[in-house]
Design a protein around this motif. Structure first.
Motif, PDB file in Angstrom:
ATOM      1  N   THR A 147      42.929  29.258  23.511  1.00 59.84           N
ATOM      2  CA  THR A 147      42.902  30.661  23.931  1.00 59.84           C
ATOM      3  C   THR A 147      42.024  30.731  25.169  1.00 59.84           C
ATOM      4  O   THR A 147      40.872  30.286  25.142  1.00 59.84           O
ATOM      5  CB  THR A 147      42.331  31.560  22.824  1.00 59.84           C
ATOM      6  N   GLN A 148      42.578  31.257  26.246  1.00 63.24           N
ATOM      7  CA  GLN A 148      41.883  31.284  27.529  1.00 63.24           C
ATOM      8  C   GLN A 148      41.370  32.695  27.825  1.00 63.24           C
ATOM      9  O   GLN A 148      42.135  33.668  27.772  1.00 63.24           O
ATOM     10  CB  GLN A 148      42.818  30.828  28.651  1.00 63.24           C
ATOM     11  N   VAL A 149      40.086  32.792  28.143  1.00 64.19           N
ATOM     12  CA  VAL A 149      39.460  34.065  28.523  1.00 64.19           C
ATOM     13  C   VAL A 149      38.978  33.934  29.956  1.00 64.19           C
ATOM     14  O   VAL A 149      38.167  33.048  30.268  1.00 64.19           O
ATOM     15  CB  VAL A 149      38.284  34.411  27.592  1.00 64.19           C
ATOM     16  N   TYR A 150      39.468  34.803  30.839  1.00 65.26           N
ATOM     17  CA  TYR A 150      39.071  34.783  32.250  1.00 65.26           C
ATOM     18  C   TYR A 150      38.413  36.107  32.618  1.00 65.26           C
ATOM     19  O   TYR A 150      38.977  37.181  32.383  1.00 65.26           O
ATOM     20  CB  TYR A 150      40.292  34.575  33.153  1.00 65.26           C
ATOM     21  N   LEU A 151      37.229  36.023  33.190  1.00 65.96           N
ATOM     22  CA  LEU A 151      36.564  37.185  33.773  1.00 65.96           C
ATOM     23  C   LEU A 151      36.595  37.034  35.287  1.00 65.96           C
ATOM     24  O   LEU A 151      36.088  36.053  35.836  1.00 65.96           O
ATOM     25  CB  LEU A 151      35.114  37.284  33.299  1.00 65.96           C
ATOM     26  N   VAL A 152      37.199  38.009  35.964  1.00 66.83           N
ATOM     27  CA  VAL A 152      37.217  38.047  37.429  1.00 66.83           C
ATOM     28  C   VAL A 152      36.352  39.226  37.846  1.00 66.83           C
ATOM     29  O   VAL A 152      36.631  40.373  37.489  1.00 66.83           O
ATOM     30  CB  VAL A 152      38.651  38.219  37.969  1.00 66.83           C
ATOM     31  N   SER A 153      35.269  38.967  38.587  1.00 65.93           N
ATOM     32  CA  SER A 153      34.347  40.037  38.933  1.00 65.93           C
ATOM     33  C   SER A 153      33.629  39.683  40.234  1.00 65.93           C
ATOM     34  O   SER A 153      34.060  38.804  40.972  1.00 65.93           O
ATOM     35  CB  SER A 153      33.350  40.260  37.791  1.00 65.93           C
ATOM     36  N   TRP A 154      32.535  40.391  40.520  1.00 69.40           N
ATOM     37  CA  TRP A 154      31.673  40.051  41.650  1.00 69.40           C
ATOM     38  C   TRP A 154      30.228  40.316  41.244  1.00 69.40           C
ATOM     39  O   TRP A 154      29.961  41.043  40.297  1.00 69.40           O
ATOM     40  CB  TRP A 154      32.052  40.800  42.925  1.00 69.40           C
ATOM     41  N   TYR A 155      29.299  39.673  41.936  1.00 76.68           N
ATOM     42  CA  TYR A 155      27.914  39.626  41.481  1.00 76.68           C
ATOM     43  C   TYR A 155      27.281  41.001  41.283  1.00 76.68           C
ATOM     44  O   TYR A 155      26.535  41.215  40.329  1.00 76.68           O
ATOM     45  CB  TYR A 155      27.067  38.792  42.454  1.00 76.68           C
ATOM     46  N   GLY A 156      27.555  41.933  42.170  1.00 81.47           N
ATOM     47  CA  GLY A 156      26.888  43.229  42.091  1.00 81.47           C
ATOM     48  C   GLY A 156      27.703  44.322  41.433  1.00 81.47           C
ATOM     49  O   GLY A 156      27.327  45.490  41.509  1.00 81.47           O
ATOM     50  N   CYS A 157      28.797  43.993  40.773  1.00 82.86           N
ATOM     51  CA  CYS A 157      29.725  45.010  40.264  1.00 82.86           C
ATOM     52  C   CYS A 157      29.147  45.790  39.082  1.00 82.86           C
ATOM     53  O   CYS A 157      28.778  45.191  38.066  1.00 82.86           O
ATOM     54  CB  CYS A 157      31.028  44.348  39.839  1.00 82.86           C
ATOM     55  N   PRO A 158      29.087  47.126  39.153  1.00 79.21           N
ATOM     56  CA  PRO A 158      28.640  47.921  37.997  1.00 79.21           C
ATOM     57  C   PRO A 158      29.575  47.785  36.800  1.00 79.21           C
ATOM     58  O   PRO A 158      29.125  47.782  35.661  1.00 79.21           O
ATOM     59  CB  PRO A 158      28.642  49.357  38.540  1.00 79.21           C
TER      60      PRO A 158
END
Length: 265
Positions: A62-73
């Motif tokens: 089961t693959q979990v991917y978080l796509v974000s950026w360092y300062g994202c609220p």
């Protein structure tokens, strides 16, 4: 006798209109259905939505991917319940962190959150975290300036770090299927701010299907994450001691249930 014939003609004239009325009703119904948004397009923002029965994860994982950026609220808000859920499936290392301050989120206060540093699985669940912009959303982590082209640069970053199925889902749901109002216009969510960019996205896929979330769980708005003015390191110590705020706990249980469903359990 004359009255009977007159009444018969009136009834016949009324019957002439029935096919036209029926046709109008069919057209109205068709138009209404055509412009009704799909459930996934309407609710992917702040909701974990099952978008496919397809299992994109390799070898029974089961693959979990978080796509974000360092300062994202949004990323800061999501990080707490995600950390709690993933703690069931491996050893996870995090760094307490503060998001940037945005005027329209949490009254302009930074959001305490966590940056993921490593994950060592002890199960078939695997977690990948991809930070594609820097703290201030003006460059990539490697220093490439966005220069007004943050969406495409984000897609390029994602293409170099994630499998094609993750890229395709992020692109589809951020550029085509999720619309928001910005500057009096309805636009794709990736273009719904002064700095167009890929928003924080969670993707979960396994034998039970594939889910996607844009932003943060609806149970957990930034103002409800924890006390906004608390130090994130203090919050981390508190939840490790079992002091989990009710809103955070509800969001954590939601993510945990979806991981279990994606795993086929």
């Amino acid at each position: 006798m004359a009255k009977g014939k007159k009444r018969q003609k009136q009834n016949e004239s009324k019957l002439i209109y029935i096919p036209f009325i029926a046709l109008i009703l069919v057209i109205v119904l068709f138009v209404g259905l055509s412009f009704r948004p799909s459930a996934s397009a309407e609710s992917a923002f702040t909701n974990l939505v099952k978008v496919s029965s397809t299992d994109y994860a390799p070898n029974g994982t089961t693959q979990v991917y978080l796509v974000s950026w360092y300062g994202c609220p949004y990323g800061a808000t999501l990080s707490w319940p995600l950390y709690l859920a993933l703690s069931h499936y491996g050893n996870i290392s995090v760094e307490p962190h503060l998001s940037v301050a945005e005027p329209d989120i949490a009254n302009g206060d930074p959001i305490p959150g966590l940056l993921f540093e490593s994950f060592t699985p002890n199960s078939s669940v695997q977690f990948h975290f991809l930070y594609i912009y820097n703290q201030f959303l003006n460059a990539t982590p490697s220093g490439e300036p966005l220069n007004g082209n943050g969406v495409q640069i984000g897609l390029n970053e994602l293409e170099s770090e994630a499998p094609s199925w993750v890229l395709n889902l992020v692109e589809e749901y951020q550029l085509n299927k999720t619309l928001v109002f910005y500057d009096n216009n309805q636009v794709p969510i990736a273009f719904g701010s002064q700095t167009p960019h890929l928003v924080t996205t969670l993707v979960i896929s396994g034998p039970g299907g594939t889910w996607i979330l844009l932003g943060y769980p609806k149970q957990l708005t930034p103002n409800q994450v924890v006390s906004i003015n608390k130090d994130p390191a203090q919050i981390l110590n508190e939840i490790r001691d079992g002091q989990i705020p009710s809103q955070m706990d509800q969001a954590y249980q939601t993510i945990l249930q979806i991981i279990q469903k994606a795993s086929g359990s």
